[in-house]
Design a protein around this motif. Structure first.
Motif, short mmCIF file in Angstrom:
data_model
loop_
_atom_site.label_atom_id
_atom_site.label_comp_id
_atom_site.label_asym_id
_atom_site.label_seq_id
_atom_site.Cartn_x
_atom_site.Cartn_y
_atom_site.Cartn_z
N MET A 135 0.80 -1.23 0.00
CA MET A 135 0.00 0.00 0.00
C MET A 135 0.83 1.28 0.00
N THR A 137 3.54 1.79 -1.94
CA THR A 137 4.26 1.96 -3.20
C THR A 137 3.96 3.33 -3.80
N LEU A 148 -3.53 -6.57 -2.23
CA LEU A 148 -2.48 -5.64 -1.80
C LEU A 148 -1.62 -6.23 -0.69
N PHE A 183 -2.66 7.35 3.88
CA PHE A 183 -2.50 5.94 4.29
C PHE A 183 -2.89 5.77 5.75
N ASN A 187 -5.08 3.16 7.75
CA ASN A 187 -4.26 2.04 8.23
C ASN A 187 -3.39 2.50 9.40
N PHE B 97 -8.13 5.34 -5.03
CA PHE B 97 -8.41 3.98 -4.55
C PHE B 97 -9.55 3.99 -3.54
N MET B 140 -1.72 6.72 -4.03
CA MET B 140 -1.17 5.59 -3.30
C MET B 140 -2.32 4.61 -2.99
N PRO B 141 -2.09 3.31 -3.13
CA PRO B 141 -3.17 2.34 -2.91
C PRO B 141 -3.42 2.08 -1.43
N ILE B 142 -3.98 3.10 -0.76
CA ILE B 142 -4.13 3.05 0.71
C ILE B 142 -5.24 2.11 1.15
N VAL B 143 -6.12 1.74 0.24
CA VAL B 143 -7.12 0.69 0.50
C VAL B 143 -7.22 -0.16 -0.76
#
Lengths: 241, 241
Positions: A135, A137, A148, A183, A187, B97, B140-143
């Motif tokens: 996540m 990246t 992911l 993020f 998270n 995302f 950013m692929p936070i989820v």
């Protein structure tokens, strides 16, 4: 306890043309005299990429038995059957979504999860893959990654190529720090933003930053600066704060 | 043929503090006197975001009936039952995302797919969502997005906040152009890199770039520069070349 992991922001810091020249000592110690299975699926041209890395390591370390895992008839089986005293893994950079997808599809991701007794080295996307998730990246989602979740060789997220905000930029997209704050809206894992030239080394219950500075982001805390050489072992104990 | 779509790189180009001030005319024409359903799920604080955009539009356009779709008891039903002559949609920026995940989970994505007779305006992540996929986001692929497929309001990918390479940068991550080249290693759709201040307007079989310059990337072709005002309608006919 997983085997040692050496996670680079990037194989080539600014000004360095030869990959891994900035980290020859730690990399030599880490690889030892093992056969190195090179995992290059983050890039499109696997043979070219493997050749480039093999030449680079030979320049920096002298003779290394580096082999492209993609050339094996059953790459996942090669990992599952590897001898940790004689074999190790180096995962190269490129696109993290492609790396996650290809290794998910061909079983190498699952094999690497099973075999966390194998030493692991990664650069850029290869460092993302070692984390609990991919996540953090910076890459573009050019393919569906198929998930992911990643290897979890340490309970901390790495953000490679960490970039400080440029006060002169006309760009109105998010800064890297803003992306990492997003993020943390979703998270709890700590994030180490590794500037170019920096790396993390996990060995047992020790985690160390070296090579360059980094920036540490924890949910609910102000970001902090980390000097090269900082002991971050406490992050292995408190993964979510 | 889907209804008109107005896709901004960003609501605020460099130097502009008031969102959409650079595009007041086109936005006023596009929204007309319709009720605007604001889709803010790309961000964390939906009420604050909706209020900020409502205030901004009132400054720029005068009174606008903008309502947060998240405050509706059944947001997907509100979209499914909307009257295209009286209601329209504005999708805000943030994390693409998260926007894809939340609208996938609550049914708004599916409702918007059904109701492509509703006019659509988007900025940044909202522009990504209008494309065939969200694969050319910078976020950013936070989820886990729950899929990369999106609305397909036009057969072309937008890359918002398009950034030219900085020759003075010490950053060794991929440039935006390199990331889009990676996209074309895996996908055939054309990509329009919208610099800050630029927008695409699709109306029937016409597609126009305006507001600023852009860079066009097609698989197998050299990238080309596009001036503001360029007619790109031919991209609606040849989506994959």
């Amino acid at each position: 306890m997983p085997a040692d992991a050496l996670l680079f922001s990037n194989s080539r810091p600014p000004g360095a043309e030869v990959p891994f020249a900035h980290a020859a000592g730690p990399l030599r110690d880490h690889l030892g005299h093992r056969t190195v299975w090179f995992v290059g699926w983050a890039r499109h041209d696997l043979d070219a990429y493997t050749g480039w890395v093999a030449d680079a390591l030979a320049d920096v370390l002298g003779p290394v038995d580096l082999r492209g895992l993609h050339r094996e008839p059953d790459p996942a089986a090669t990992i599952r059957e590897a001898d940790p005293a004689r074999e190790t893994v180096l995962v190269g950079g490129g696109n993290t979504f492609r790396l996650r997808r290809r290794t998910g599809d061909n079983g190498v991701l699952a094999a690497l999860r099973e075999r966390d007794d194998l030493r692991y080295a990664g650069a850029s996307a290869g460092s993302n893959l070692a984390c609990p998730t991919i996540m953090t990246t910076n890459d573009m989602p050019i393919v569906d990654p198929g998930g992911l979740d990643a290897l979890g060789r340490l309970p901390v997220q790495v953000n490679p190529h960490y970039l400080d905000p440029d006060p002169h930029s006309a760009h109105r997209g998010e800064t890297r720090e803003e992306r990492i704050a997003e993020f943390h809206e979703e998270n709890a894992l700590a994030v180490v933003g590794l500037r170019e030239g920096a790396w993390l080394f996990r060995s047992g219950d020790r985690l160390t930053l070296d090579g360059h500075t980094a920036r540490l982001f924890r949910r609910g805390h102000e970001p902090t600066e980390l000097a090269a050489g900082t002991d971050l072992s406490w992050l292995l104990e408190t993964p979510t704060s």
